[in-house]
Design an enzyme around this catalytic site. Sequence first.
Site, PDB file in Angstrom:
ATOM      1  N   LYS A  55       0.572  -0.725   0.303  1.00 11.24           N
ATOM      2  CA  LYS A  55      -0.048  -0.248   0.058  1.00 11.24           C
ATOM      3  C   LYS A  55       1.205   1.044  -0.159  1.00 11.24           C
ATOM      4  CE  LYS A  55      -4.614   0.831   0.212  1.00 11.24           C
ATOM      5  NZ  LYS A  55      -5.447   0.592   1.866  1.00 11.24           N
ATOM      6  N   HIS A  56       0.900   1.908  -0.960  1.00  9.95           N
ATOM      7  CA  HIS A  56       1.297   2.909  -0.745  1.00  9.95           C
ATOM      8  C   HIS A  56       2.618   3.536  -1.058  1.00  9.95           C
ATOM      9  CE1 HIS A  56      -1.890   5.272  -0.920  1.00  9.95           C
ATOM     10  NE2 HIS A  56      -2.686   5.078   0.280  1.00  9.95           N
TER      11      HIS A  56
ATOM     12  N   ASN B 270      12.443   5.944   7.707  1.00  7.87           N
ATOM     13  CA  ASN B 270      13.383   4.560   9.312  1.00  7.87           C
ATOM     14  C   ASN B 270      12.409   3.308   9.337  1.00  7.87           C
ATOM     15  OD1 ASN B 270      15.460   6.354  10.027  1.00  7.87           O
ATOM     16  ND2 ASN B 270      14.445   6.945  11.443  1.00  7.87           N
TER      17      ASN B 270
ATOM     18  N   HIS C  43      14.509   5.972   0.549  1.00  9.90           N
ATOM     19  CA  HIS C  43      14.022   6.855   1.014  1.00  9.90           C
ATOM     20  C   HIS C  43      12.615   7.038  -0.124  1.00  9.90           C
ATOM     21  CE1 HIS C  43      17.626   8.060   2.995  1.00  9.90           C
ATOM     22  NE2 HIS C  43      16.154   8.120   3.277  1.00  9.90           N
TER      23      HIS C  43
END
Length: 535
Positions: A286-287, A429, A535
Amino acid sequence: MSPTPQHTSSPDLVPVARALISVSDKTGLVDLGKALAARGVEILSTGGSAKALLDAGVPVVEVGAHTGFPEMMDGRVKTLHPRIHGGILARRDLESHTRAMDEHDIPGIDLVVVNLYPFEATVAKGADFATCIENIDIGGPSLIRGAAKNHDFVAIVTDPSDYAELLAQLDAGDGRTTLDFRRRLAAKAYARTGAYDSAIAAWFAGQLGEAYPRRIAFAGELKQTLRYGENPHQTAAFYTSGETRPGIATATQLQGKELSYNNLNDTDAAFELVAEFERPAIAIIKHANPCGVAEGADLHDAYAKALACDPVSAFGGIIACNRTLDAATAEEIAKLFAEVVIAPDADEEARRVLASKKNLRVLLTGALPDPAAAGLSVKSLSGGYLVQTRDNGRIAAADLKVVTKRVPTAAELADLVFAFRVAKHVKSNAIVYAKGAATVGIGAGQMSRVDSSRIAAWKSADAATAAGLPEAGTRGSVVASDAFFPFADGLIAAAEAGVTAVIQPGGSVRDAEVIAAADERGLAMVFTGMRHFRH
């Protein structure tokens, strides 16, 4: 000194009396040649193209007869001649150009149909250096660029898919092409030669071992114009690079609506993650973050364990499989609202089951990507790009360094490796709790690692409550951190959640403090020496 423009305004309709045809891809060649000949167009052609046309009864003037020079040097020199390039580059509205054509007996060429030696396909087949070099086209790009530059008077066609529109133009314009059409063809032609040169440059840099050459170029081919981008006010499109890596760019879509920007991004993340595992595995994304990942005895078992990690977030997610999808697993998937299912393949019964979910996109790739394969990752910045090698780092049990008094058990060790592979695909993180080769809690994208530890534990507790379980899945689990614990607090939060073992890269100035905290709580901890920031 730059040339000074001398010409007048561009004409709109330009008649096509003479065409040059020299193609590597002969798709539609004969039909095009017959159609042009029927319209009274004189056809100049070379080598294999000329033979194919002549064999089909299409009248052709071979380039060697036109220039007075034979093809030579194993075909390396065919069209590189003033009688060819002069006929393409001459502006018909400049008296100096037309005078030169008359003085040197250079007939005008109004249409150039060229596609290039299959360099990209040759490289993709793994051909040797010499063969790749021989498949670098020289005359073709020269013809294309010349015709595109002089598009005021010359139409340049580089793609067989444009043959139909070309013939339609000639029919509608009584044998003439429009300026708008010629300009669109010219733009497409320069994009093609740009992509071609980009492929050659990238291959050459690789041959020389230059990871980051002085100049770098990226090229893509439009696969899909998307309804919108990440948000409805953004426009977007999907381009393919030509890389043969199995995945979203090479997949066949069996059913469902058109894929969106977010679908494509999330599906790529899901499939790359599930490919990390050798045993049957399922990843639910998801995302671009996993909300459940598991290995199992089969896909059905893996799906049940992956879904149990966070069934709330799984709603509307992406489901990736690393095996041929079977009917039993498909039936379970069909109970959940999902956006996309991607797998190497699906058996007939599984396809039938999923066909009842009309809006579900089902993608089949034929194979899995190699998680250890080299490659480049590119991210755009204002005014530039960040380029790095793909994160193909992998950790096995033998690579781990035990840093605590207690050594992990065999079961803990297997779960530690599993959890760290998942953490590689979680936004930093990243904290991943795992037990029995399944995630039981995931904390992603937090600014503080201790917050990721706590969030993952909270979500695990919520999932247990919803399932009516007596305790959170984190009790008796292991935990993976994508980067070192800068302080002991993140590890302590994991210990409070019930973990028995920890895997992390190590390398913090406070490693001793973190190790001491693990020892105080009877935890086993291993260092990988490798981090997986994402990231």
